[in-house]
Enzyme design. Structure first.
Site, PDB file in Angstrom:
ATOM      1  N   LYS A 167      53.592 -86.606 -53.022  1.00 19.45           N
ATOM      2  CA  LYS A 167      52.989 -86.332 -54.779  1.00 19.45           C
ATOM      3  C   LYS A 167      53.079 -86.136 -55.812  1.00 19.45           C
ATOM      4  O   LYS A 167      54.680 -85.249 -55.229  1.00 19.45           O
ATOM      5  CB  LYS A 167      51.218 -85.364 -54.419  1.00 19.45           C
ATOM      6  CG  LYS A 167      50.312 -85.858 -54.670  1.00 19.45           C
ATOM      7  CD  LYS A 167      49.198 -87.177 -54.461  1.00 19.45           C
ATOM      8  CE  LYS A 167      47.871 -87.250 -54.701  1.00 19.45           C
ATOM      9  NZ  LYS A 167      47.296 -88.117 -54.518  1.00 19.45           N
ATOM     10  N   ASP A 181      46.820 -91.227 -59.940  1.00 18.96           N
ATOM     11  CA  ASP A 181      45.899 -90.422 -59.293  1.00 18.96           C
ATOM     12  C   ASP A 181      45.079 -89.351 -60.570  1.00 18.96           C
ATOM     13  O   ASP A 181      44.850 -90.592 -61.914  1.00 18.96           O
ATOM     14  CB  ASP A 181      46.436 -89.253 -59.054  1.00 18.96           C
ATOM     15  CG  ASP A 181      45.721 -88.078 -58.299  1.00 18.96           C
ATOM     16  OD1 ASP A 181      45.419 -89.029 -56.471  1.00 18.96           O
ATOM     17  OD2 ASP A 181      45.175 -86.965 -57.941  1.00 18.96           O
TER      18      ASP A 181
HETATM   19  N1  GLU Z   1      46.593 -91.623 -55.790  1.00 25.75           N
HETATM   20  C1  GLU Z   1      45.744 -92.257 -54.567  1.00 25.75           C
HETATM   21  C2  GLU Z   1      45.764 -91.496 -53.656  1.00 25.75           C
HETATM   22  O1  GLU Z   1      45.481 -89.984 -53.296  1.00 25.75           O
HETATM   23  C3  GLU Z   1      46.600 -93.526 -54.852  1.00 25.75           C
HETATM   24  C4  GLU Z   1      47.734 -92.980 -54.152  1.00 25.75           C
HETATM   25  C5  GLU Z   1      48.786 -94.850 -53.324  1.00 25.75           C
HETATM   26  O2  GLU Z   1      48.439 -95.283 -54.424  1.00 25.75           O
HETATM   27  O3  GLU Z   1      49.537 -94.362 -53.347  1.00 25.75           O
HETATM   28  O4  GLU Z   1      45.290 -91.846 -52.033  1.00 25.75           O
END
Ligand code: GLU
Length: 422
Positions: free
Chosen positions: A112, A152
């Site tokens: 993240k 996100d």
């Molecule tokens: N931010 C989204 C999540 O928390 C997508 C993450 C992604 O697609 O890599 O799952």
């Protein structure tokens, strides 16, 4: 300005995530040495992001990229632009991505990133300079075989396009696989923008089916009207549900007869906030949690259901569109009250599943039809739900611990097979 509660919680998020890991691991007998490894993040960078503001002044922001684990493949996870972003909350979100990717059977670990900022007060130019500088600061961390960012909270396809372009300029050629959630014109996947909302719908359909209920006729309250909440609202209405309450960071609206989601979406498309939406009675985000409904879908931020309001929840199903919306204390209260919590790693995994499809399509430079994306997403979410439900029933544990245990178990298995280097 963050409230004291928000500040306290954002500095506590990672220990809550570690606590959840330890509980899931204890229930399913995962070795303590392995748990110690999985309880920490493999790598975390903190970068300073100075940019020139439109008025000529310079402002220095702080950014992070955390890789929790990459035992099953390159790490994967979104980038968040929000005032509550801290190293600690980013670590928690990275850990949840690891379990989510493993639960879905994707060949990814978890990561993240984020920048502590309020994207709503930045101009487009400031947002672009912030994104390009942040990307440059983490350019050695990311890459299609290494770590792959995505949208996100507070970021969107336009931001992903700047990340793609900045990384590609540094490499001297276009690198489609470096980031997902890109606009269609630069290697995005059909169905990616709606994927998290669709995945949440599939998960809810499966759960309601097991309980001899249907989406049609269900009354749903949705907190958050961003990419997840707004798509979920739309698809639920298409399936015959009544959305009785929606909200964004400015507050919410309640209408027992059902909110006109088309009108709310039109207001959002014009850049409007729900504060100015006249389709029902005004309620606060706190009131929404306790609203009379069948399904409560928190689709915004972490820790909105805690020990102070969990007993007020009237829904019989909580569908976690957001990451980490329920604290462990609240989880125990909801569980004792017989409320089924469909956990984040299952309920909001649609986004990362279609991110995986986008990455595969980018690497192959061959793009799929929308129906193909949709059908493959449904197959993956339905299978993960079924696996989780079986463990939930056979071990008499909550859906959360069943989902975490499956995710943690698969990561532990990969780590054991690979062995501890050197
Ligand atoms: N931010 C989204 C999540 O928390 C997508 C993450 C992604 O697609 O890599 O799952």
């Amino acid at each position: 300005m963050l409230t004291r509660k928000e500040l306290m919680e954002s500095s506590n998020a990672f220990s809550l995530a570690q606590q959840q890991l330890r509980e899931a691991a204890a229930t399913f007998g995962i070795e303590p040495d392995m748990v110690d490894i999985l309880a920490e993040c493999k790598r975390a960078v903190e970068v300073s992001v100075p940019i020139t503001m439109d008025d000529g002044s310079v402002e220095v922001f702080t950014g992070y990229r955390v890789i929790h684990n990459n035992a099953r493949g390159p790490s994967k996870g979104g980038i968040r632009y929000h005032p509550s972003v801290t190293l600690d909350s980013t670590k928690a979100l990275a850990m949840w991505m690891t379990w989510k990717c493993a639960l879905m059977g994707l060949p990814f670990g978890g990561a993240k990133g984020g920048v502590t900022c309020d994207p709503h007060v930045l101009s487009l130019g400031e947002l672009e300079r912030l994104t390009r500088r942040y990307t440059t600061e983490i350019v050695n961390e990311i890459g299609p075989e290494r770590d792959i960012p995505a949208p996100d909270v507070g970021t969107n396809p336009a931001v992903m396009a700047w990340i793609f372009d900045t990384y590609s300029m540094n490499q001297g050629h276009s690198v489609l696989g470096v980031v997902t959630g890109k606009p269609l014109a630069v290697g995005g996947s059909l169905g990616r923008e709606e994927a998290t909302g669709h995945g949440a719908l599939f998960c809810l359909q499966e759960a309601l089916g097991r309980l001899d209920r249907t989406v049609a006729g269900s009354r749903v309250a949705i907190q958050g009207f961003g990419n997840v909440g707004s798509v979920l609202a739309r698809v639920l209405v298409e399936q015959g549900a009544t959305v009785v309450a929606i909200s964004d960071s400015t507050g919410g609206v309640y209408n027992a007869e059902g909110i006109d989601i088309g009108a709310a979406l039109a207001q959002k498309a014009l850049g409007g906030r729900l504060r100015d939406f006249a389709g029902g009675d005004r309620i606060s985000n706190e009131e929404l949690i306790a609203i009379d409904c069948d399904v409560l879908a928190p689709c915004a931020l972490e820790h909105v259901i805690d020990e102070t309001n969990a007993s007020a929840v009237k829904a019989t199903i909580v569908l976690e569109g957001a990451n980490g919306p329920t604290t462990p204390e609240a989880d125990a209260i909801l569980n004792d009250r017989g409320i089924v919590v469909l956990p984040d790693v299952l309920a909001n995994a649609g986004g990362v599943v279609v991110s995986y499809f986008e990455w595969v399509q980018g690497l192959q430079e061959y793009f799929w039809k929308e129906e193909e994306v949709h059908a493959r997403l449904q197959a993956i979410v339905t299978r993960a739900f079924a696996d989780t439900w079986v463990l939930h029933e056979s071990h008499d544990v909550s859906m959360r611990y069943a989902a975490y245990a499956l995710g943690v178990g698969r990561v532990a298995e990969a780590s054991t097979i690979r062995g501890l280097y050197p």
